[in-house]
Design a protein around this motif. Structure first.
Motif, PDB file in Angstrom:
ATOM      1  N   UNK A  62       0.859  -1.194   0.000  1.00  0.00           N
ATOM      2  CA  UNK A  62       0.000   0.000   0.000  1.00  0.00           C
ATOM      3  C   UNK A  62       0.888   1.233   0.000  1.00  0.00           C
ATOM      4  N   UNK A  63       0.910   1.928  -1.101  1.00  0.00           N
ATOM      5  CA  UNK A  63       1.707   3.147  -1.170  1.00  0.00           C
ATOM      6  C   UNK A  63       0.780   4.320  -0.860  1.00  0.00           C
ATOM      7  N   UNK A  64       0.825   4.815   0.377  1.00  0.00           N
ATOM      8  CA  UNK A  64      -0.132   5.852   0.784  1.00  0.00           C
ATOM      9  C   UNK A  64       0.584   7.027   1.447  1.00  0.00           C
ATOM     10  N   UNK A  65      -0.024   8.171   1.356  1.00  0.00           N
ATOM     11  CA  UNK A  65       0.493   9.390   1.985  1.00  0.00           C
ATOM     12  C   UNK A  65      -0.013   9.430   3.427  1.00  0.00           C
ATOM     13  N   UNK A  66       0.605  10.287   4.268  1.00  0.00           N
ATOM     14  CA  UNK A  66       0.059  10.465   5.617  1.00  0.00           C
ATOM     15  C   UNK A  66      -1.424  10.854   5.591  1.00  0.00           C
ATOM     16  N   UNK A  67      -1.805  11.730   4.678  1.00  0.00           N
ATOM     17  CA  UNK A  67      -3.211  12.158   4.610  1.00  0.00           C
ATOM     18  C   UNK A  67      -4.123  10.978   4.289  1.00  0.00           C
ATOM     19  N   UNK A  68      -3.666  10.087   3.407  1.00  0.00           N
ATOM     20  CA  UNK A  68      -4.487   8.916   3.058  1.00  0.00           C
ATOM     21  C   UNK A  68      -4.563   7.931   4.231  1.00  0.00           C
ATOM     22  N   UNK A  69      -3.471   7.833   4.993  1.00  0.00           N
ATOM     23  CA  UNK A  69      -3.510   6.953   6.170  1.00  0.00           C
ATOM     24  C   UNK A  69      -4.500   7.495   7.205  1.00  0.00           C
ATOM     25  N   UNK A  70      -4.475   8.809   7.407  1.00  0.00           N
ATOM     26  CA  UNK A  70      -5.393   9.438   8.366  1.00  0.00           C
ATOM     27  C   UNK A  70      -6.846   9.222   7.924  1.00  0.00           C
ATOM     28  N   UNK A  71      -7.077   9.424   6.637  1.00  0.00           N
ATOM     29  CA  UNK A  71      -8.439   9.279   6.102  1.00  0.00           C
ATOM     30  C   UNK A  71      -8.944   7.849   6.303  1.00  0.00           C
ATOM     31  N   UNK A  72      -8.059   6.867   6.068  1.00  0.00           N
ATOM     32  CA  UNK A  72      -8.474   5.461   6.228  1.00  0.00           C
ATOM     33  C   UNK A  72      -8.706   5.142   7.713  1.00  0.00           C
ATOM     34  N   UNK A  73      -7.832   5.652   8.579  1.00  0.00           N
ATOM     35  CA  UNK A  73      -8.004   5.404  10.024  1.00  0.00           C
ATOM     36  C   UNK A  73      -9.342   5.947  10.508  1.00  0.00           C
ATOM     37  N   UNK A  74      -9.735   7.106   9.979  1.00  0.00           N
ATOM     38  CA  UNK A  74     -10.988   7.735  10.427  1.00  0.00           C
ATOM     39  C   UNK A  74     -12.223   6.935  10.029  1.00  0.00           C
ATOM     40  N   UNK A  75     -12.076   5.996   9.105  1.00  0.00           N
ATOM     41  CA  UNK A  75     -13.204   5.113   8.777  1.00  0.00           C
ATOM     42  C   UNK A  75     -13.540   4.224   9.979  1.00  0.00           C
ATOM     43  N   UNK A 286       4.660   4.729  10.822  1.00  0.00           N
ATOM     44  CA  UNK A 286       3.687   5.775  11.130  1.00  0.00           C
ATOM     45  C   UNK A 286       2.497   5.141  11.838  1.00  0.00           C
ATOM     46  N   UNK A 287       2.244   5.641  13.044  1.00  0.00           N
ATOM     47  CA  UNK A 287       1.206   5.037  13.897  1.00  0.00           C
ATOM     48  C   UNK A 287       0.045   6.006  14.111  1.00  0.00           C
ATOM     49  N   UNK A 288      -1.159   5.484  13.972  1.00  0.00           N
ATOM     50  CA  UNK A 288      -2.378   6.256  14.280  1.00  0.00           C
ATOM     51  C   UNK A 288      -3.255   5.383  15.178  1.00  0.00           C
ATOM     52  N   UNK A 289      -3.843   5.985  16.193  1.00  0.00           N
ATOM     53  CA  UNK A 289      -4.772   5.233  17.048  1.00  0.00           C
ATOM     54  C   UNK A 289      -6.195   5.779  16.884  1.00  0.00           C
TER      55      UNK A 289
END
Ligand SMILES: [Fe+2]
Length: 296
Positions: A62-75, A286-289
């Motif tokens: 998965x080649x994703x930007x930080x913004x795309x990771x944030x958007x997916x996490x928010x799902x 890169x970690x998002x909770x």
């Protein structure tokens, strides 16, 4: 996309994704998803179901930007911000976990569940690999449903109604040092922030009910200090037993990272352990909770 599920040997109830278990206890790799390309609601519903069924899911390539990771996490829900670890300046939702070749200690190098010491612990953690030392730096996960279900009926009855105290910053850390002491000793590399008035010691039921699956599980981890109403010395023998039991090899899976891979785990029913076997190499994640709810 229907042929993705048909071509695989696992659960045929998934129509849009393939769900391939990596161990008997928990963990599955998800195929047929391109996060950067967009995930439609039907595919996301299948991802979410696979997540609940497998405790932790993985995506590769998965080649994703930080913004795309944030958007997916928010799902998965609103973002939970770490109480001690400073976020990236340009992305307050993301914590960068970096171990350079010169650093010795790593982050998360013991069995634990993220933010268990807060009154409302993180529901999920999403970890995305940006730099991986080839063949090293795996992460292990353990299934806390199985840890509970395999206890004797006598032990289950004894634990029912018991609460445990979890501390986010104590000398019970394997290093024997508080966070500030570890910063001074150079064994915490991540910039730290003052949690201020935020609660960093919390009490939660030892037998927790998962709010979405309804299943009971053993809710202890590396931050657990003692049972509520018990002394540390009284708690230690039973806690040591439960912590060892919960991470028996047959309750565990081990994810072998590649670059641009993502792990998404359910902190309510998993513990995890970041293996520190890559001295002299660099690893950057890169970690998002995601926010959870109060355990019951
Ligand atoms: Fe962690």
């Amino acid at each position: 996309m229907a042929d993705i599920a048909a071509a695989s040997s696992q659960d045929q109830t998934y129509k849009r994704i393939a769900v391939k278990p990596i161990a008997g206890a928990l963990g599955a790799e998800i195929e047929g998803v391109d996060i950067a390309g967009g995930v439609d609601p039907e595919v996301f519903d299948e991802i979410y179901r696979a997540w609940l069924e497998n405790n932790v899911i993985f995506f590769r390539g998965q080649s994703i930007s930080p913004a795309q990771q944030i958007e997916f996490a928010k799902r998965f829900g609103d973002i939970h911000v770490h109480l001690f670890n400073k976020a990236m300046d340009d992305h307050p939702e993301i914590t960068e976990i970096l171990k350079t070749p010169e650093m010795k200690s790593n982050a998360g190098g013991r069995w634990h569940s993220d933010q268990m010491y807060t009154p409302v612990p993180a529901k999920a953690t999403m970890l995305y690999s940006r730099e991986i030392p080839e063949g090293r730096g795996d992460t292990m996960f353990s299934n806390m449903y199985l840890a509970y279900e395999t206890l004797s009926e006598g032990m289950k009855a004894s634990l029912q109604g018991l609460k445990a105290i979890h501390n986010g910053d104590s000398r019970n850390h394997p290093s024997g040092m508080t966070r500030m002491e570890r910063v001074k000793a150079g064994s915490i590399h991540m910039p730290q922030i003052d949690p201020g008035k935020a609660q960093t010691i919390s009490s939660h039921p030892v037998v927790r009910t998962h709010p979405e699956t309804g299943r009971k599980l053993l809710y202890i981890g590396g931050h657990t200090e003692r049972f509520e109403g018990w002394a540390e010395e009284e708690s230690k023998p039973l806690l040591d037993y439960l912590k060892t039991h919960a991470t028996r090899p047959e309750f565990v899976c081990r994810f072998h990272w590649t670059e641009n891979a993502m792990a998404m785990w359910d902190n309510r029913c998993c513990q995890h352990f970041a293996i520190n076997d890559y001295d002299g190499y660099q690893r950057r994640m890169h970690k998002i909770m995601v926010k959870g709810d109060a355990p019951f």
